[in-house]
Design an enzyme around this catalytic site. Structure first.
Site, short mmCIF file in Angstrom:
data_model
loop_
_atom_site.label_atom_id
_atom_site.label_comp_id
_atom_site.label_asym_id
_atom_site.label_seq_id
_atom_site.Cartn_x
_atom_site.Cartn_y
_atom_site.Cartn_z
N SER B 46 21.80 19.70 87.94
CA SER B 46 23.27 19.67 87.95
C SER B 46 23.80 18.40 88.60
O SER B 46 24.98 18.09 88.46
CB SER B 46 23.81 20.91 88.67
OG SER B 46 23.43 20.90 90.03
N HIS B 47 22.97 17.67 89.31
CA HIS B 47 23.35 16.36 89.84
C HIS B 47 22.43 15.26 89.33
O HIS B 47 22.22 14.26 89.99
CB HIS B 47 23.38 16.36 91.37
CG HIS B 47 24.61 17.02 91.91
ND1 HIS B 47 24.64 18.35 92.22
CD2 HIS B 47 25.86 16.54 92.17
CE1 HIS B 47 25.85 18.66 92.67
NE2 HIS B 47 26.60 17.59 92.64
N GLU B 187 26.59 23.89 87.58
CA GLU B 187 25.75 24.99 87.12
C GLU B 187 26.48 25.84 86.09
O GLU B 187 25.88 26.34 85.14
CB GLU B 187 25.31 25.85 88.31
CG GLU B 187 24.34 25.13 89.24
CD GLU B 187 23.97 25.99 90.44
OE1 GLU B 187 23.11 26.88 90.28
OE2 GLU B 187 24.52 25.76 91.54
#
Lengths: 339, 339
Positions: B46-47, B187
């Protein structure tokens, strides 16, 4: 349930008397009495007059000094240290507070490390004075190893409270004071006293299985709030208010207690940040933006942390505090002068 | 699912190229490419590289500068300020870091306030360099108003991450990086991309009712983790990384975005504490006591925060990173040079 209502002055005087008669000198008795009266006044029964039973119990077990006076050190440009010398944290905090405020204003941020203290009080009382000085405050402390880490099965962390305070012009400060456990230890003990089951998720038994039996949780382990995230916060408190300041972890505090059942012993870390130093002339404008956030929060029907506490405070100042007759009798019985 | 595997060098080079071709100068492109490659490398999809879509999208919407260089100010004895001037936070952080470290060592504790930055990166990357310097780090930032307060029904808080890092001699640091929302925004977007329902408790729809539909939550509100406690922490992040440092709340950031769908804009607060300054010659002994706590945590079968990330890092350094073909194609399509 039979109850007793006391004015705040009566609650304070009773607390002072009981503490002095149990070996606390005037300075310690006054600061502890003030704190437990404030907890009761603010509707926080788990940190109210009931705590006198524990603090006197700790004294009788020889696990707290009632006499030692704290020593405050100017440790570094932005660090104050206070050695509580085995006594209660409250007097050490009070005596170190002026230097903490001075350092926060001079540097923008400063830290207070209280060492060798018995910590038995509500942490909101350790951030509220900072907000009264116009500062932002953060405080935390380990306790005894009562809480299992997320994914673990045995106690390792303390209930490890974290308190935060934000100053508000002309209004009660925004303050929260939360155990990083699902509940405070005191709440579980109050359930045990009243014979009521715990809400699910508060703890596990000795085998690591979920239970709502307060006694089984006290013998097993409490759980952090919010799963892995609460567990990580509990670890942070262990580290920054333990080894970082040269003091005990919750496991070490419990080992030091040697089964006596005394209150947690170790350190406390308090951070103070000065909005005026961060913001200069623009401070009022920026603090007004925080007020808009609070207004929107309340407009949704959500509660501001600490709001209930300040409402209870106003009521208690008018009407006094009401506790159960059995708690009142237990407190009075602590007095050596009592029959 | 069809996948593409890239070495870390390839992932970095691809990221750099895409960023430069979308108006980021060399310094910004390098710092952003380094950050998203590190996220992917550490198993934090997610990053990871997926964030390139958002950062380039924000650039194309005119909501981030790709050119402005940060200005660092020595603001107070224990405060560093960095004005990112509408560009990404990462370069401002990197250029302010040496002064933050210097001030933390000199004073015991110091704060870095980054202002006017687009914050689109994982916060763990903003505490890890402090741990490498032997310091304890805490970082937080508001985002866009996507999260309803506990007891509320409308978005008010951002996902408001809080990261903490603790240095460990000869070992990867203890680091956690948690959204104070039940899940990170990314997410939920990944669930939307993959068409899978959300776990219960992540969000509510426009009417304030619980839902597991990612689209309904994106249009309604996300929820804080851990009920009232997580909500209180989210409010703390709003305050100390917003008004305290003279920057936007999450609601103000979203209003500033004017529906463009760009990344959050505002401030970040980083605190650095120096164990050596707190502990002097006893630092090694006390840090060893923290190691005993970590050992006990692992002996119970609990996981050390960050542990999974460092295992993923080792694996990625050997084997590269694997992303879906569709994500790879989307990234390559960002390149203006591409067909």
């Amino acid at each position: 349930m039979e109850t007793v209502t006391l004015s705040l002055a009566e609650a304070y005087a009773l607390s002072c008397r009981v503490l002095r008669e149990n070996g606390f000198n005037d300075a310690h008795a006054a600061s502890i009495a003030d704190n437990v009266t404030a907890g009761e006044r603010d509707g926080c029964a788990s940190h109210g007059l009931w705590r006198l039973l524990g603090i006197v119990g700790t004294r009788r077990k020889g696990k707290i000094s009632g006499e030692a006076l704290p020593v405050v050190f100017d440790h570094a440009p932005a660090i104050v240290r206070a050695d509580a010398r085995g006594a209660c944290s409250l007097l050490a905090y009070a005596r170190a507070l002026p230097l903490l405020i001075e350092k926060a204003r001079a540097n923008g941020i400063a830290a207070l490390a209280i060492n060798r203290c018995v910590h038995y009080s509500a942490l909101f009382a350790d951030v509220e004075p900072l907000t009264q000085a116009g500062l932002v405050g953060i405080a935390c402390t380990p306790s005894h190893a009562w809480v299992a880490p997320a994914g673990g099965i045995r106690p390792l962390f303390g209930t490890n409270p974290l308190a935060f305070g934000w100053p508000r012009a002309g209004k009660p400060p925004f303050i929260f004071d939360m155990a990083t456990s699902a509940a405070a230890r005191g709440e579980i003990q109050l359930h045990l006293r009243s014979g009521t089951p715990l809400p699910p998720g508060w703890g596990i038994d000795r085998e690591g299985l979920p239970t709502t039996d307060p006694q089984a949780v006290l013998e097993g382990a409490m759980l952090p709030f919010g799963g892995h995230k609460g567990s990580a916060l509990a670890a942070m408190v262990e580290l920054i208010a333990g080894p970082l300041i040269g003091d005990m972890t919750s496991a070490e505090s419990l080992a030091w207690d040697e089964g006596a059942g005394g209150a947690p012993y170790g350190g406390e870390l308090v951070l103070a940040l000065d909005p005026a130093r961060f913001l200069g002339d623009a401070a009022a404008d920026h603090l007004a933006r925080a007020e808009r956030m609070f207004s929107e929060l309340q407009a949704q029907g959500a509660r501001l942390p600490g709001e209930r506490r300040f409402l209870a405070r106003q009521r208690s100042e008018r009407e006094g505090v009401t506790i159960s007759r059995s708690l009142y009798d237990d407190i009075v019985a602590l007095s050596r002068a009592a029959p």
